[in-house]
Design a protein around this motif. Structure first.
Motif, PDB file in Angstrom:
ATOM      1  N   TRP A 309       0.827  -1.207   0.000  1.00 26.01           N
ATOM      2  CA  TRP A 309       0.000   0.000   0.000  1.00 26.01           C
ATOM      3  C   TRP A 309       0.860   1.255   0.000  1.00 26.01           C
ATOM      4  CZ3 TRP A 309      -5.365  -0.111  -0.065  1.00 26.01           C
ATOM      5  CH2 TRP A 309      -5.972  -1.336   0.193  1.00 26.01           C
ATOM      6  N   ALA A 310       0.403   2.264  -0.708  1.00 22.65           N
ATOM      7  CA  ALA A 310       0.953   3.609  -0.545  1.00 22.65           C
ATOM      8  C   ALA A 310       0.355   4.217   0.721  1.00 22.65           C
ATOM      9  CB  ALA A 310       0.619   4.473  -1.759  1.00 22.65           C
ATOM     10  N   PRO A 311       1.025   5.194   1.329  1.00 25.68           N
ATOM     11  CA  PRO A 311       0.506   5.784   2.575  1.00 25.68           C
ATOM     12  C   PRO A 311      -0.879   6.401   2.434  1.00 25.68           C
ATOM     13  CG  PRO A 311       2.816   6.364   2.286  1.00 25.68           C
ATOM     14  CD  PRO A 311       2.373   5.703   1.008  1.00 25.68           C
ATOM     15  N   ASP A 312      -1.280   6.784   1.215  1.00 23.78           N
ATOM     16  CA  ASP A 312      -2.594   7.409   1.061  1.00 23.78           C
ATOM     17  C   ASP A 312      -3.744   6.407   1.139  1.00 23.78           C
ATOM     18  OD1 ASP A 312      -2.521   6.074  -1.380  1.00 23.78           O
ATOM     19  OD2 ASP A 312      -2.351   7.892  -2.593  1.00 23.78           O
ATOM     20  N   GLY A 313      -3.440   5.100   1.111  1.00 24.50           N
ATOM     21  CA  GLY A 313      -4.475   4.084   1.199  1.00 24.50           C
ATOM     22  C   GLY A 313      -5.316   3.931  -0.051  1.00 24.50           C
ATOM     23  N   ARG A 314      -4.988   4.675  -1.092  1.00 25.03           N
ATOM     24  CA  ARG A 314      -5.767   4.609  -2.334  1.00 25.03           C
ATOM     25  C   ARG A 314      -5.008   3.916  -3.459  1.00 25.03           C
ATOM     26  NH1 ARG A 314      -6.525  10.053  -0.722  1.00 25.03           N
ATOM     27  NH2 ARG A 314      -5.111  10.769  -2.368  1.00 25.03           N
ATOM     28  N   THR A 315      -3.731   3.649  -3.243  1.00 22.25           N
ATOM     29  CA  THR A 315      -2.873   3.131  -4.307  1.00 22.25           C
ATOM     30  C   THR A 315      -2.123   1.901  -3.826  1.00 22.25           C
ATOM     31  OG1 THR A 315      -2.551   5.398  -5.083  1.00 22.25           O
ATOM     32  CG2 THR A 315      -1.018   3.752  -5.919  1.00 22.25           C
ATOM     33  N   LEU A 316      -1.921   0.953  -4.741  1.00 18.93           N
ATOM     34  CA  LEU A 316      -1.133  -0.241  -4.469  1.00 18.93           C
ATOM     35  C   LEU A 316       0.028  -0.334  -5.452  1.00 18.93           C
ATOM     36  CD1 LEU A 316      -4.027  -2.811  -3.994  1.00 18.93           C
ATOM     37  CD2 LEU A 316      -2.355  -2.213  -2.237  1.00 18.93           C
ATOM     38  N   TYR A 317       1.143  -0.885  -4.983  1.00 18.02           N
ATOM     39  CA  TYR A 317       2.248  -1.280  -5.840  1.00 18.02           C
ATOM     40  C   TYR A 317       2.325  -2.799  -5.805  1.00 18.02           C
ATOM     41  CZ  TYR A 317       3.679   3.616  -5.690  1.00 18.02           C
ATOM     42  OH  TYR A 317       3.705   4.987  -5.805  1.00 18.02           O
ATOM     43  N   PHE A 318       2.717  -3.414  -6.907  1.00 15.96           N
ATOM     44  CA  PHE A 318       2.796  -4.869  -6.943  1.00 15.96           C
ATOM     45  C   PHE A 318       3.816  -5.315  -7.985  1.00 15.96           C
ATOM     46  CE2 PHE A 318      -0.329  -3.725 -10.127  1.00 15.96           C
ATOM     47  CZ  PHE A 318      -0.169  -4.649 -11.160  1.00 15.96           C
ATOM     48  N   THR A 319       4.192  -6.587  -7.920  1.00 14.05           N
ATOM     49  CA  THR A 319       5.127  -7.178  -8.879  1.00 14.05           C
ATOM     50  C   THR A 319       4.345  -7.948  -9.930  1.00 14.05           C
ATOM     51  OG1 THR A 319       6.739  -7.473  -7.097  1.00 14.05           O
ATOM     52  CG2 THR A 319       7.140  -8.676  -9.128  1.00 14.05           C
ATOM     53  N   SER A 320       4.769  -7.822 -11.177  1.00 11.10           N
ATOM     54  CA  SER A 320       4.121  -8.552 -12.266  1.00 11.10           C
ATOM     55  C   SER A 320       5.142  -8.873 -13.356  1.00 11.10           C
ATOM     56  CB  SER A 320       2.981  -7.717 -12.865  1.00 11.10           C
ATOM     57  OG  SER A 320       2.394  -8.381 -13.962  1.00 11.10           O
ATOM     58  N   ASP A 321       4.915  -9.999 -14.050  1.00  7.28           N
ATOM     59  CA  ASP A 321       5.772 -10.335 -15.191  1.00  7.28           C
ATOM     60  C   ASP A 321       5.047 -10.090 -16.512  1.00  7.28           C
ATOM     61  OD1 ASP A 321       3.923 -12.389 -15.191  1.00  7.28           O
ATOM     62  OD2 ASP A 321       5.408 -13.992 -15.421  1.00  7.28           O
ATOM     63  N   ARG A 322       4.049  -9.230 -16.489  1.00  6.49           N
ATOM     64  CA  ARG A 322       3.247  -8.988 -17.687  1.00  6.49           C
ATOM     65  C   ARG A 322       4.052  -8.385 -18.832  1.00  6.49           C
ATOM     66  NH1 ARG A 322      -1.571  -5.584 -15.944  1.00  6.49           N
ATOM     67  NH2 ARG A 322      -1.466  -6.984 -14.144  1.00  6.49           N
ATOM     68  N   ALA A 323       5.220  -7.793 -18.545  1.00  4.56           N
ATOM     69  CA  ALA A 323       6.073  -7.255 -19.608  1.00  4.56           C
ATOM     70  C   ALA A 323       7.177  -8.234 -19.993  1.00  4.56           C
ATOM     71  CB  ALA A 323       6.689  -5.933 -19.162  1.00  4.56           C
ATOM     72  N   GLY A 324       7.127  -9.451 -19.454  1.00  2.77           N
ATOM     73  CA  GLY A 324       8.113 -10.462 -19.803  1.00  2.77           C
ATOM     74  C   GLY A 324       9.138 -10.729 -18.721  1.00  2.77           C
ATOM     75  N   SER A 325       9.296  -9.806 -17.778  1.00  4.15           N
ATOM     76  CA  SER A 325      10.203 -10.009 -16.650  1.00  4.15           C
ATOM     77  C   SER A 325       9.580  -9.351 -15.432  1.00  4.15           C
ATOM     78  CB  SER A 325      11.578  -9.395 -16.934  1.00  4.15           C
ATOM     79  OG  SER A 325      11.494  -7.981 -17.011  1.00  4.15           O
ATOM     80  N   PRO A 326       9.973  -9.773 -14.236  1.00  5.87           N
ATOM     81  CA  PRO A 326       9.386  -9.177 -13.042  1.00  5.87           C
ATOM     82  C   PRO A 326       9.682  -7.683 -12.943  1.00  5.87           C
ATOM     83  CG  PRO A 326      10.537 -11.213 -12.517  1.00  5.87           C
ATOM     84  CD  PRO A 326      10.915 -10.865 -13.911  1.00  5.87           C
ATOM     85  N   GLN A 327       8.637  -6.884 -12.856  1.00  2.00           N
ATOM     86  CA  GLN A 327       8.749  -5.440 -12.691  1.00  2.00           C
ATOM     87  C   GLN A 327       7.660  -4.969 -11.733  1.00  2.00           C
ATOM     88  OE1 GLN A 327      11.251  -3.685 -13.860  1.00  2.00           O
ATOM     89  NE2 GLN A 327      12.119  -5.303 -15.153  1.00  2.00           N
ATOM     90  N   ILE A 328       7.780  -3.745 -11.267  1.00  2.00           N
ATOM     91  CA  ILE A 328       6.851  -3.197 -10.294  1.00  2.00           C
ATOM     92  C   ILE A 328       5.889  -2.230 -10.976  1.00  2.00           C
ATOM     93  CG2 ILE A 328       6.652  -1.802  -8.193  1.00  2.00           C
ATOM     94  CD1 ILE A 328       9.406  -2.984  -7.393  1.00  2.00           C
ATOM     95  N   TYR A 329       4.615  -2.349 -10.601  1.00  2.00           N
ATOM     96  CA  TYR A 329       3.551  -1.536 -11.177  1.00  2.00           C
ATOM     97  C   TYR A 329       2.781  -0.836 -10.063  1.00  2.00           C
ATOM     98  CZ  TYR A 329       4.397  -4.093 -15.507  1.00  2.00           C
ATOM     99  OH  TYR A 329       4.980  -4.625 -16.636  1.00  2.00           O
ATOM    100  N   GLN A 330       2.132   0.242 -10.448  1.00  2.00           N
ATOM    101  CA  GLN A 330       1.279   0.999  -9.536  1.00  2.00           C
ATOM    102  C   GLN A 330      -0.147   0.939 -10.057  1.00  2.00           C
ATOM    103  OE1 GLN A 330       1.662   5.278  -9.732  1.00  2.00           O
ATOM    104  NE2 GLN A 330       1.363   5.500  -7.531  1.00  2.00           N
ATOM    105  N   ILE A 331      -1.121   0.807  -9.141  1.00  2.00           N
ATOM    106  CA  ILE A 331      -2.512   0.725  -9.560  1.00  2.00           C
ATOM    107  C   ILE A 331      -3.395   1.298  -8.460  1.00  2.00           C
ATOM    108  CG2 ILE A 331      -2.897  -1.585  -8.597  1.00  2.00           C
ATOM    109  CD1 ILE A 331      -4.589  -2.212 -11.103  1.00  2.00           C
ATOM    110  N   ALA A 332      -4.488   1.938  -8.839  1.00  2.00           N
ATOM    111  CA  ALA A 332      -5.475   2.381  -7.849  1.00  2.00           C
ATOM    112  C   ALA A 332      -6.114   1.155  -7.205  1.00  2.00           C
ATOM    113  CB  ALA A 332      -6.531   3.251  -8.513  1.00  2.00           C
ATOM    114  N   ALA A 333      -6.406   1.230  -5.930  1.00  2.00           N
ATOM    115  CA  ALA A 333      -6.932   0.078  -5.183  1.00  2.00           C
ATOM    116  C   ALA A 333      -8.431  -0.064  -5.377  1.00  2.00           C
ATOM    117  CB  ALA A 333      -6.591   0.215  -3.708  1.00  2.00           C
ATOM    118  N   THR A 334      -8.861  -0.084  -6.643  1.00  2.00           N
ATOM    119  CA  THR A 334     -10.268  -0.250  -6.996  1.00  2.00           C
ATOM    120  C   THR A 334     -10.372  -1.182  -8.191  1.00  2.00           C
ATOM    121  OG1 THR A 334     -10.161   1.729  -8.414  1.00  2.00           O
ATOM    122  CG2 THR A 334     -10.948   2.035  -6.158  1.00  2.00           C
ATOM    123  N   ALA A 335     -11.449  -1.911  -8.270  1.00  2.00           N
ATOM    124  CA  ALA A 335     -11.655  -2.838  -9.383  1.00  2.00           C
ATOM    125  C   ALA A 335     -11.693  -2.086 -10.706  1.00  2.00           C
ATOM    126  CB  ALA A 335     -12.953  -3.616  -9.171  1.00  2.00           C
TER     127      ALA A 335
END
Length: 446
Positions: A309-335
């Motif tokens: 979680w980001a400190p604002d509670g509205r954003t998440l960071y996560f790891t994904s290999d969607r670009a072919g290698s593990p990298q970090i992404y940011q996303i709003a914490a909503t569907a």
């Protein structure tokens, strides 16, 4: 082993962990003996602040023979930013600022002098009074009293260290906080996993849970009262939350497939999780602990894991290999939100952790063929590699944002280490035997 494959309790986790840092909580192995951790300073600033910490005066007070001044010295010297005067070189043993002759302490090379005393209270507790004197000017720059029960005298010493650290360096100290970590003792099939909580210096360790099966990914609630973690005690991954003080606990996720990487929301009411049904890819979900409602945040054929979680509670960071290698992404914490890639420049960036002020991102990065701890400035994108090991993982910020604790491999053994976010100071925290791994630094006491 592919970095995203899930380790299970049926395969020796330590052997798998050597292949690559874990990207799922279920990948992480933890090891270590129940013994308290011992600090070894591995680097410090070139010009540490010279100070003297005089033995505290005391009458017949709670706490037995506990040497308050020695704990303070251990804290401050262990930070790598202070150099304490040896007791046999001290010109006197004052216990109040009024008894300090500044010129005498300046003559032996001390810029500051810490003095104090411990006294008993009528209720069976104690009072710790301390003064901080600038030996260059003779001015008392701090005076404070800490009151507590007999069993909390060590914590009072850490609080003195916090006050001295903040007054001299301008940064809030984190010596009076706690760490959680997982320890492994013995060899299969007789190994025992322990979830332990200790003071930030590794002392005063006590067991929260013990199991024959892996325990991993401890995470502190924002109020420091609860720990979330993953347990394989039912032979399948499940996420639990446990009240540290009483041991009360409950299972909050035992869905089919993966249940891992719990992360508390800043308000303490939700957990971000990695979940994956049978045969499905892991995705990020948010679980409301009050209602048990589950919201899916990512929906992608790639592996999405390790939410933070980001400190604002509205954003998440996560790891994904969607670009072919593990990298970090940011996303709003909503569907339905769309993720944005944050890390570039390395073929492997994983296990994001956001600094308390939200300005930095700590992560595991591939650096010269080694997995190391790095921080990225979220405004400018600049990356600084901080650690120097071969297999460093699981970074966790101190609540003041000045230091990171992480796991490292020292030969065939797992140890914990800390490094300041400016890279100038570092420590290793080792158990006398066995392995320790997967640390989480707790918040400031509320």
């Amino acid at each position: 082993m592919r970095p995203f494959e899930v380790a299970t309790p049926h395969e020796p986790v330590r052997r798998r962990a050597r292949a690559a840092p874990a990207l799922l909580c279920a990948l992480l192995a933890a090891g270590g003996a129940r013994a308290e951790l011992q600090i070894e300073i591995t680097s410090g600033v070139r010009d540490p602040v010279p100070l003297a910490i005089v033995p505290f005066g005391r009458a017949d007070t709670p706490g037995g023979d506990l040497d308050v001044a020695a704990i303070i010295q251990h804290d401050l010297e262990g930070s790598g930013r202070f150099r304490a005067l040896a007791r046999n070189r001290m010109p006197a043993t004052p216990t109040t600022a009024e008894q300090v002759t500044a010129a005498a302490w300046k003559a032996v090379g001390s810029d500051y002098v810490v003095v104090g005393h411990v006294s008993a209270l009528d209720n069976g507790g104690y009072a710790v009074d301390f003064d901080l004197v600038n030996a260059l000017t003779g001015v008392r720059v701090a005076r404070q009293r800490f009151i507590g029960g007999a069993g909390a005298l060590r914590n009072a010493a850490h609080r003195v260290s916090d006050a001295v650290y903040q007054k001299i360096l301008g940064v809030r100290g984190a010596f009076a906080t706690r760490i959680a970590y997982v320890a492994l003792e013995g060899e299969p099939p007789e190994q025992r996993y322990q979830l332990l909580v200790a003071d930030a210096d590794g002392a005063n360790a006590h067991q929260i849970l013990e199991s024959r099966y892996p325990l991993m990914s401890p995470a502190w609630s924002p109020d420091g009262q609860w720990l979330a973690y993953v347990s394989f005690e039912t032979r399948h991954a499940a996420v639990y939350v446990q009240l540290v003080r009483t041991g009360e606990r409950r299972q909050v996720s035992a869905r089919a497939g993966i249940n891992g990487a719990p992360a508390w929301s800043p308000d303490g009411h939700k957990l971000a999780l990695t979940l994956g049904g049978r045969g499905g890819n892991p995705d990020i979900y948010v679980l409301d602990l009050d209602t048990q409602e589950l919201e899916r945040i990512t929906d992608d054929p790639a592996i999405d894991t390790e939410p933070a979680w980001a400190p604002d509670g509205r954003t998440l960071y996560f790891t994904s290999d969607r670009a072919g290698s593990p990298q970090i992404y940011q996303i709003a914490a909503t569907a339905g939100a769309r993720p944005r890639r944050i890390t570039f420049g390395s073929g492997y960036n994983a296990r994001p952790r956001v600094s308390p002020d939200g300005t930095q991102l700590a992560m595991v990065t591939l650096d010269g063929g080694n997995y190391r701890i790095a921080v990225q400035d979220l405004a400018g994108g600049t990356v600084h590699v901080l650690s120097h090991g071969h297999l460093d993982e699981s970074p966790s910020y101190a609540p003041n944002g000045a230091t990171l604790i992480y796991s490292e491999r020292e030969g065939d053994h797992g140890a914990l280490a800390t490094v300041s976010t400016d890279g100038l100071t570092a420590q290793r925290l080792k158990a006398a035997q066995g392995e320790v791994q997967d640390p989480a630094w707790g918040p400031f006491a509320q």
